[in-house]
Design an enzyme around this catalytic site. Sequence first.
Site, short mmCIF file in Angstrom:
data_model
loop_
_atom_site.label_atom_id
_atom_site.label_comp_id
_atom_site.label_asym_id
_atom_site.label_seq_id
_atom_site.Cartn_x
_atom_site.Cartn_y
_atom_site.Cartn_z
CG ASP A 34 -38.04 70.35 -67.22
OD1 ASP A 34 -38.12 69.37 -66.53
OD2 ASP A 34 -36.94 71.12 -67.45
N GLY A 35 -40.01 67.28 -66.90
CA GLY A 35 -39.68 65.78 -67.27
C GLY A 35 -38.06 65.21 -66.90
NE ARG A 94 -35.26 43.11 -75.58
CZ ARG A 94 -36.47 43.53 -75.49
NH1 ARG A 94 -37.24 42.42 -75.94
NH2 ARG A 94 -36.97 44.38 -74.76
CD GLN A 95 -30.12 47.60 -82.42
OE1 GLN A 95 -31.32 47.20 -82.48
NE2 GLN A 95 -29.67 47.76 -83.45
CG HIS A 128 -30.84 39.58 -75.60
ND1 HIS A 128 -32.07 38.60 -75.34
CD2 HIS A 128 -30.64 39.63 -76.67
CE1 HIS A 128 -32.20 38.15 -76.41
NE2 HIS A 128 -31.55 38.81 -77.41
CG ASP A 167 -34.75 32.18 -78.76
OD1 ASP A 167 -33.67 31.91 -78.56
OD2 ASP A 167 -35.46 33.08 -78.21
CE LYS A 190 -37.87 34.74 -80.38
NZ LYS A 190 -38.03 35.40 -79.08
CG ASP A 217 -37.27 34.17 -73.30
OD1 ASP A 217 -36.09 34.01 -73.71
OD2 ASP A 217 -38.06 34.36 -74.35
C1 R5P Z 1 -35.47 37.64 -77.67
O1 R5P Z 1 -34.83 36.99 -78.05
C2 R5P Z 1 -35.77 37.44 -75.88
O2 R5P Z 1 -35.17 36.50 -75.63
C3 R5P Z 1 -37.20 37.34 -75.48
O3 R5P Z 1 -37.59 36.05 -76.18
C4 R5P Z 1 -38.02 38.40 -76.36
O4 R5P Z 1 -37.49 39.53 -76.00
C5 R5P Z 1 -39.31 38.37 -75.74
O5 R5P Z 1 -40.27 39.14 -76.51
P1 R5P Z 1 -41.97 39.08 -76.56
O6 R5P Z 1 -42.26 38.83 -75.22
O7 R5P Z 1 -42.29 40.36 -77.04
O8 R5P Z 1 -42.10 38.22 -77.47
#
Ligand code: R5P
Length: 293
Positions: A34-35, A94-95, A128, A167, A190, A217
């Site tokens: 069932d996961g 990221r959230q 992040h 960015d 960005k 990144d």
């Molecule tokens: C966002 O600010 C992160 O540092 C990455 O730049 C981002 O998650 C990359 O996402 P994607 O590969 O979808 O552009």
Amino acid sequence: MKVISGPASKELAEEVSAQTGFPNVPVLSKVFPDGESYVRLDGNVQGEEVAIVQTTCPPMQDGRLFQLAFLADAAKRTGATKVTAVVPYLAYARQDKMFLAGEGISVETIARMLKAAGIDHFLTVNIHSEPTLKQFPFPAKTLSAIPAIADYFVKKGYKGAFALSPDKGAMYIARQAQEVLGGDVGYLSKTRDRYTGQTVQTAEGLKVKDKTVIILDDIISTGGTIVGAAKILLEQGAKHVFCGCVHGLLIGNAEKRILDAGIEEIVGTNSVPGSVSKVSLAPLISQALKGAV
Ligand code: R5P
């Protein structure tokens, strides 16, 4: 200390055991029809401090988070005195804000769940946003794999390469790489539309003509950020463009898109085991765990 091999990071945990000398505790795991996830410690942790090494990258990041929580619970119930979660890639990081009305802060929810499961201490790699860790209900630390990634490029002969952040927020990453590479450093601007997720990148005053550039990144997800950066760099006359990331999620055809955009090589770590995980986090994690006992 003993090192528990989370199912998502078995090889990395075994490397950490070998490098620290801390005994390894294997884990038996399965997914029910069932996961639902099942895990069982295949070793004794009575009276021990333990480190559970378990990444939570896709696929199955929710299942991997639950495996981590279940392992923490199992360790505590069988007598572990302290549980450190070593989570090379932390899902939902990221959230980390309420970007739009009605949202929650997913990463804080995850941390509270892990605390309730029995985790006392938390170690991750290039989260992040580092301030996120201050909101966690246990001591938490993020390590940086960027020097090791930059060193990979130095060993390949790219000493002096330009370190580029795609960015401004990731400029600290490019600066860490620059310290190892010894070349110039710069960034692109960005902006992201919070509703559509679309990003726009621009460059001002970058001097990359005829240079070897390494884009750095924390995460590559769809590859859109790196593809956009590569396009700008090649338009501006960069001679060679490489990409180093800590967490190469490479969703869908991201790897192909990035290589098709002219990036000569993608280098990531084993926080996300896969085709680009060329730099092992074992030395970094081992050093941190040895310092913690
Ligand atoms: C966002 O600010 C992160 O540092 C990455 O730049 C981002 O998650 C990359 O996402 P994607 O590969 O979808 O552009």
